[in-house]
Structures are given as C-alpha cells and as structure tokens.
Design an enzyme around this catalytic site. Structure first.
Site, mmCIF file in Angstrom:
data_model
loop_
_atom_site.group_PDB
_atom_site.id
_atom_site.type_symbol
_atom_site.label_atom_id
_atom_site.label_comp_id
_atom_site.label_asym_id
_atom_site.label_seq_id
_atom_site.Cartn_x
_atom_site.Cartn_y
_atom_site.Cartn_z
ATOM 1 C CD GLU A 1 3.011 -5.456 3.181
ATOM 2 O OE1 GLU A 1 3.063 -5.851 2.000
ATOM 3 O OE2 GLU A 1 3.768 -4.571 3.631
ATOM 4 C CG ASP B 1 -3.717 2.136 2.063
ATOM 5 O OD1 ASP B 1 -3.891 3.268 1.575
ATOM 6 O OD2 ASP B 1 -3.000 1.278 1.530
ATOM 7 C CG ASP C 1 4.817 -6.868 -1.076
ATOM 8 O OD1 ASP C 1 3.945 -6.198 -1.678
ATOM 9 O OD2 ASP C 1 4.993 -6.791 0.159
ATOM 10 C CG HIS D 1 1.348 -4.246 -0.787
ATOM 11 N ND1 HIS D 1 2.653 -4.031 -0.397
ATOM 12 C CD2 HIS D 1 0.895 -3.033 -1.174
ATOM 13 C CE1 HIS D 1 2.967 -2.754 -0.533
ATOM 14 N NE2 HIS D 1 1.924 -2.119 -1.018
HETATM 15 C C1 GLP Z 1 1.535 1.727 -0.945
HETATM 16 C C2 GLP Z 1 0.022 1.782 -0.910
HETATM 17 C C3 GLP Z 1 -0.580 0.962 -2.015
HETATM 18 C C4 GLP Z 1 0.089 1.278 -3.334
HETATM 19 C C5 GLP Z 1 1.555 0.976 -3.267
HETATM 20 C C6 GLP Z 1 2.287 1.229 -4.557
HETATM 21 O O1 GLP Z 1 2.064 0.627 -0.308
HETATM 22 N N1 GLP Z 1 -0.520 1.366 0.336
HETATM 23 O O2 GLP Z 1 -1.970 1.211 -2.077
HETATM 24 O O3 GLP Z 1 -0.507 0.526 -4.362
HETATM 25 O O4 GLP Z 1 2.086 1.825 -2.249
HETATM 26 O O5 GLP Z 1 2.765 2.533 -4.609
HETATM 27 P P1 GLP Z 1 3.415 3.216 -5.879
HETATM 28 O O6 GLP Z 1 2.294 3.591 -6.770
HETATM 29 O O7 GLP Z 1 4.114 4.422 -5.308
HETATM 30 O O8 GLP Z 1 4.344 2.239 -6.484
#
Ligand code: GLP
Length: 250
Positions: free
Chosen positions: A137, A63, A130, A132
C-alpha cells in the site's frame, strides 16, 4: 519502462499471453510470479486456450489475505485454483499461507524459496487504484520484503466486491515486498479501464515515491506495461508510447 497501449481488454490479455508464451519457449522451466485480481482473469483464460506446457514451471503468488484458510472461497489460493491451477499441470506452485500461525517465519521462508528457485523470471502485476502492487500500500518501503501489511480502507472497500460484505475483507495480508518484486528479471504490469487511469498516470509519469508504490517500476531494468485505451487516457506521453510501439525494432 516499455508502455504498450492497445485498444481493449482482449488485446491486453492476448499480448500478455504472447509474452508469457515467449518466456516459456525460451525457458520451459521458468519461474513465474503470479498475480490475482479481475485484471488477471482474462490473461489466465487466454493462456489456457493455448497449448502451453507448464509442467516444468515453478510459480510464486504475490500475496494472500491473512486469516483466510486456503479453502476459503475468497482466498487467493482459491482464486488461483479456479482460474489456472485446476486446468493445467504445473511443476511446482507456491502460495502464501493465509492461515499461518507464524507469519514472520513463513514470509522469511517464502523469500528463501524464491531464492532457491533461482529468482523470478517473469513477474505478473496488476495495480490498485491507489497505485499499490501486490498488497504494498502507499507508504510501503520501496525496499520491503515479504511481510504482513495492513490494508487501507480504500483497498478493503474496492476488494469488498469479492466478499459477502466489506467487514468480511481481512484487515491484514501477507505480501511480497517491493524489493522482492524489483528482483524479478522481467516485470509485466497490466491495467484495464478508466478506474485505473489515474494510478497509471501517477506510476508511469509521476515522481518515484512510496506514495505510489508502483512508481518504483520506473527504476526496474525491464518492465513492460500493457494497458487498454481507457487506462491510458491520462498519460501525457501516450502519442509517443504509441509511436515507439508501432516503430519498435524487430
Ligand atoms: C488486489 C491485489 C493486487 C491487484 C489489485 C487490482 O489488491 N492484491 O495484486 O493488482 O487487487 O485488482 P483488479 O485487477 O481486480 O483491479
């Protein structure tokens, strides 16, 4: 799903790095799906300590923030170069372009590029609080393809720590779809810490529902979930998952 509970962050990263290394050993020209976020930083650091050959590897990132130039310090493009691409030679890397003026065409092209590469062999995934995956989302179609999404206020708030201010977090993103992710031959999801415990409980042991997008992974033929003790703290069947892992067949 195979649920592996280990003691701490370092063990999660070591085990995940072992799995990436095994993938590259069995297929040097693997196609890897890569993820961002703080969870992945330790994995990339661990991979770089190993003498792995990425020169034949093709990558596709999950993404990107829409509206951020590649060179923007908060783009996932910058993240990937800082944590991985600047430190090893890769065969071919693909990142979604946050500055695209034609998001629809760009997303279609990304899907075509994944198909042309032969599909993703190993897809790394983190998880949002949440539930995702990538930027899919709650409410995302479980069959969705790469497209533009609107972030929830919670995700913008959570990701604000990487930006100068919450208002600086883009509202829109480009993300691989859930259907796209589900076509990867092996999914490897990592989760760390107490703040992920509820999301882990919901996606591993809750109902399969768009309310918790990661729950679709229950339908994936090969999904490995590696979590630390804290992220596993709400799993009802944790003792059984530990037993299964301790007694896994050779
Ligand atoms: C973002 C990314 C996700 C990731 C999430 C969790 O929203 N788009 O791919 O899994 O963050 O991030 P973290 O590892 O910093 O908790």
């Amino acid at each position: 799903m195979e649920i592996v509970i280990v003691d701490d962050r370092a063990s999660v990263h070591r085990l995940a790095a072992d799995m990436v290394a095994e993938q590259l050993e069995s297929k040097p020209a693997s196609v890897l799906g890569l993820a961002t976020g703080s969870t992945m930083e330790g994995l990339y650091a661990e991979l770089l300590t190993r003498a792995l050959d990425f020169s034949a590897v093709t990558t596709f990132n999950l993404d990107e923030y829409l509206g951020l130039e590649a060179a923007h310090p908060c783009s996932y493009h910058s993240y990937m170069h800082t944590h991985l691409f600047n430190h090893a030679e890769f065969g071919c890397i693909h990142l979604l372009d946050g500055a695209t003026q034609e998001p629809r065409d760009h997303c279609l092209q990304y899907e075509a590029d994944i198909a042309r590469a032969g599909g993703i062999d190993l897809q790394l995934l983190g998880i949002g609080v949440d539930g995702h995956i990538a930027f899919n989302e709650p409410g995302s179609s479980l069959a969705s393809r790469t497209r533009v999404k609107t972030l929830t206020p919670l995700t913008r708030q959570t990701n604000a720590r990487h930006f100068p201010a919450e208002e600086a977090v883009p509202m829109h993103v480009l993300t691989m779809g859930i259907g796209t992710i589900m076509e990867a031959r092996h999914c490897l999801l990592l989760a760390l810490g107490k703040r992920k415990a509820q999301a882990v409980r919901d996606f591993v042991e809750g109902a399969v529902s768009a309310r918790c997008p990661a729950s679709i992974l229950q339908m994936h033929p090969r999904c490995t979930v590696v979590v630390d003790n804290e992220a596993a703290s709400k799993l009802e069947l944790a003792p059984y998952y530990r037993f299964v892992w301790a007694n896994r067949p050779q």
